[in-house]
Write an enzyme that holds these catalytic residues in place. Structure first.
Site, PDB file in Angstrom:
ATOM      1  N   CYS A   1      92.315 -25.458-127.806  1.00 21.75           N
ATOM      2  CA  CYS A   1      91.644 -26.230-129.175  1.00 21.75           C
ATOM      3  C   CYS A   1      91.794 -24.610-130.102  1.00 21.75           C
ATOM      4  O   CYS A   1      91.145 -23.672-129.494  1.00 21.75           O
ATOM      5  CB  CYS A   1      90.487 -26.903-129.051  1.00 21.75           C
ATOM      6  SG  CYS A   1      88.777 -26.255-129.156  1.00 21.75           S
TER       7      CYS A   1
ATOM      8  N   HIS B   1      81.548 -27.113-134.997  1.00 19.31           N
ATOM      9  CA  HIS B   1      81.272 -26.249-133.769  1.00 19.31           C
ATOM     10  C   HIS B   1      81.882 -25.249-135.476  1.00 19.31           C
ATOM     11  O   HIS B   1      83.125 -25.808-135.382  1.00 19.31           O
ATOM     12  CB  HIS B   1      80.872 -26.144-132.881  1.00 19.31           C
ATOM     13  CG  HIS B   1      82.926 -26.364-132.973  1.00 19.31           C
ATOM     14  ND1 HIS B   1      82.919 -27.698-132.567  1.00 19.31           N
ATOM     15  CD2 HIS B   1      83.760 -26.184-131.753  1.00 19.31           C
ATOM     16  CE1 HIS B   1      84.708 -28.361-131.932  1.00 19.31           C
ATOM     17  NE2 HIS B   1      84.789 -27.190-131.953  1.00 19.31           N
TER      18      HIS B   1
END
Length: 685
Positions: free
Chosen positions: A204, A67
């Site tokens: 993240c 992603h």
């Protein structure tokens, strides 16, 4: 969610087009391109690869979630692929058979990102993943993911987090009658013990998937362990701060993150477990048990103490690993100053000639129609930007070690290094000293009322005074002498010595293709530009020339002997021409990742040849970057280009020879897929 994924974005037979994670991402991304969701295939895949390089996206349970956020994405999109044989995404338990490619625009709104985060949470639900493995067709798989399937929505909906506020309420008393039928005698039920309370933060680099998956995993483990656990997700959709009352009442803290925790000082003074975000996904029960153990032992985290992420080294890293990460932290922040300042200086020289450094200040003398005045303006701006090189290096080495309290002593120490002519070496020492001194101060136990002023006043004051004393009175003078000796040595290099240095620099630049050893060689060369001499300019020229060789060699090899490379590698070879010409050594990484034992030695051989020839030819370079686009600023430019061509030819010939010695691998299924219309897919530089 139904707008983000359709049956056209589902491939239930991914094995037919992909055997590697790069091929899987390309196959799914091509579906996004076909629907107009992605405008530049190669540019988008480069963003996916950059995210993958930060941390593998494979998860336990056979899941891969490549992603990224990308400027090449027009709207939030999700593509899904299923692989019977499995594709390696770096998960500890093996290949992934469920692959989700998540594409978010660079400026995606919060609503879309929240939907993507809800998918990330769903992936922690075993019923959901089992249903996907059994989906008979693309339409049903898309419906399962989007939540349009009523059965799926009912059976796989994650259990809501229980409201813990009512857990402390006593059960209703049982009504009883006394012996005489009088009023009942009420006996108060015992109040159960308050549950163990944990607050957690997950984050993240992209903030789309791992952040929310770690939160879901921790919440599930908390329910199973009977603890009250509340998570603050610091993701792309923003974050809602935990209630200060919840933090104050918490018995312990868990940080599962790969970027610094925002406003971390809120959690100071509590037992803390600090790990990467993947640990929050893969072993939440262990983290809960560990933090409960710390609470039982009374282990408290002091305010301002840097986390493993912010300290650029996990707790179980060896000192050598931590030192490398600290140095890389400083160099990574230094490079933009090098590029901006160095290129402005180079442009000043290109326009005004090498006497531009003698021009008066543009504040005193500037003629709008005079090119020399403009050259002086560029040169003086670049000089000021370049003057930050050593202070920024030192400041961010200290920051990597000790977080924000290390910035002030680091910058001051770096400035002192410049003032006493200790140069690049002085900056390295100043940064390491500043970080170490701040870390030592942070270990001192401070009364709670004073903790608030420690990072703002006390730590900067004491650490700056100590670093300044050491730099001026103790280590500065020896380092300045060492720097002077190194400069004299570089200036005196000739013949075999210069060639040997060129070989060493070439080998270092090509060994890890943009990794730590490459950065050390580059930082050594750039450090010489702070006080340029003929020797340091030769080193800079050799370093850049060698760094251009690996991608150019791979581009040449894929052009000459394309049958020895996969379809994906041949496509990467087209972009490698531009990357190599621009001095982006990382352009060779896709080739080295697939065949390191052949590609890396070949690149090193060519880099050594180019570095040696550049030094032998006496080529010089005043710009720290730019590739062939700064050739006019190179001393002996034709011989310089000859050195690059020779090294490129050597590397290309070696990689072709080494690959040809093995039996040519059969074309993968991916090679049989027609390439997308290259006229519609611009090559990403």
């Amino acid at each position: 969610m139904s707008e983000m994924i359709t049956a056209a974005l589902v491939d239930l037979d991914l094995d037919a087009t992909a055997n590697t994670k790069q091929e899987a991402a390309r196959s799914l991304a091509e579906r996004m391109v076909a629907l107009g969701r992605v405008t530049d295939l190669d540019g988008f895949l480069a963003d996916v690869a950059a995210r993958e390089a930060q941390m593998p996206t494979g998860l336990d349970g056979g899941i891969g979630i490549p992603h990224c956020r990308s400027a090449h994405v027009t709207e939030p999109t999700l593509a899904f692929g299923r692989s019977a044989q499995g594709i390696d995404f770096g998960a500890p338990d093996g290949p992934a058979d469920l692959i989700f490619l998540i594409a978010a625009p660079a400026g995606a709104d919060d609503a879309h990102l929240t939907i993507l985060s809800s998918l990330a949470r769903q992936l922690m639900n075993e019923e959901f993943t089992t249903a996907l493995r059994n989906a008979p067709d693309a339409t049903q798989a898309a419906a399962l993911i989007s939540g349009d399937n009523p059965t799926q929505a009912e059976s796989t909906q994650p259990e809501p987090i229980q409201a813990h506020a009512g857990q402390n309420q006593a059960p209703p008393a049982i009504e009883e009658r006394g012996p005489g039928g009088g009023a009942p005698e009420q006996e108060a039920a015992p109040t159960p013990a308050a549950p163990f309370r944990i607050v957690a933060v997950t984050s993240c680099p992209t903030g789309i998937a791992h952040t929310y998956m770690a939160a879901e995993s921790l919440e599930n483990a908390g329910r199973a362990a009977g603890v009250e656990l509340t998570v603050e997700t610091q993701g792309s959709a923003g974050f809602t701060r935990l209630d200060p009352a919840a933090i104050a009442a918490a018995d312990a803290v868990i940080f599962a993150h790969d970027v610094p925790v925002r406003e971390k000082e809120r959690f100071a003074g509590k037992p803390t477990v600090d790990v990467g975000v993947k640990a929050g996904i893969n072993r939440p029960a262990e983290l809960i048990a560990e933090v409960r153990g710390k609470a039982a032992r009374g282990e408290i985290t002091e305010a301002g103490k840097p986390s493993p992420v912010e300290a650029a080294g996990e707790g179980d890293d060896g000192y050598g690993t931590k030192l490398r990460k600290w140095l890389m932290s400083g160099i990574s922040y230094m490079v933009p100053f090098v590029a901006a300042g160095g290129l402005l200086i180079a442009l000043g020289f290109a326009i005004g000639g090498y006497k531009v450094d003698k021009a008066p200040s543009v504040m005193e003398h500037f003629i709008w129609t005079d090119s020399t005045s403009w050259a002086a303006l560029l040169f003086q701006i670049g000089g000021l930007a370049f003057a930050f090189l050593v202070p920024v290096l030192a400041g961010y080495i200290a920051y990597g070690m000790a977080d924000r309290p290390g910035l002030v002593p680091g910058f001051v120490g770096g400035s002192i290094a410049v003032a006493i002519n200790a140069g690049f070496l002085g900056g390295l020492v100043a940064g390491l000293m500043a970080g170490a001194i701040v870390m030592a101060i942070q270990k001192v136990r401070i009364p709670a009322p004073l903790r608030g002023v420690m990072p703002v006043v006390v730590i900067p004051l004491i650490s700056t005074a100590v670093v300044g004393f050491l730099m001026f009175m103790v280590v500065g003078k020896p380092i300045a002498k060492l720097q002077g000796a190194l400069t004299d040595w570089l200036n005196g290099l000739s013949g075999a010595n210069a060639i040997i240095l060129g070989v060493i620099l070439g080998l270092m630049m090509c060994f890890d293709l943009g990794g730590p050893l490459n950065k050390v060689a580059y930082a050594f060369a750039v450090g010489g530009l702070a006080n340029p001499t003929d020797g340091s300019l030769k080193v800079m020229a050799a370093t850049m020339a060698a760094g251009m060789v690996p991608p150019l060699a791979m581009a040449l090899a894929t052009t000459v002997r394309g049958r020895l490379f996969t379809k994906t590698e041949r496509e990467n070879g087209k972009a490698a021409w531009v990357l190599g010409a621009s001095f982006i050594t990382e352009g060779a990484i896709p080739f080295a990742a697939g065949d390191p034992l052949r590609v890396i030695p070949a690149c090193m051989a060519g880099g050594a040849v180019t570095g040696a020839l550049s030094m032998a030819f006496g080529c010089t370079l005043r710009a720290p970057h730019g590739g062939i686009f700064v050739v006019p600023l190179i001393g002996n430019p034709f011989l310089y280009l000859l050195a690059i061509v020779a090294g490129t030819a050597v590397s290309a010939a070696l990689v072709i020879l080494l690959k040809g010695m093995r039996k040519a691998a059969p074309e993968t299924a991916a090679d049989q897929v027609p390439a997308p219309d290259e006229a519609k897919v611009p090559v990403a530089a």
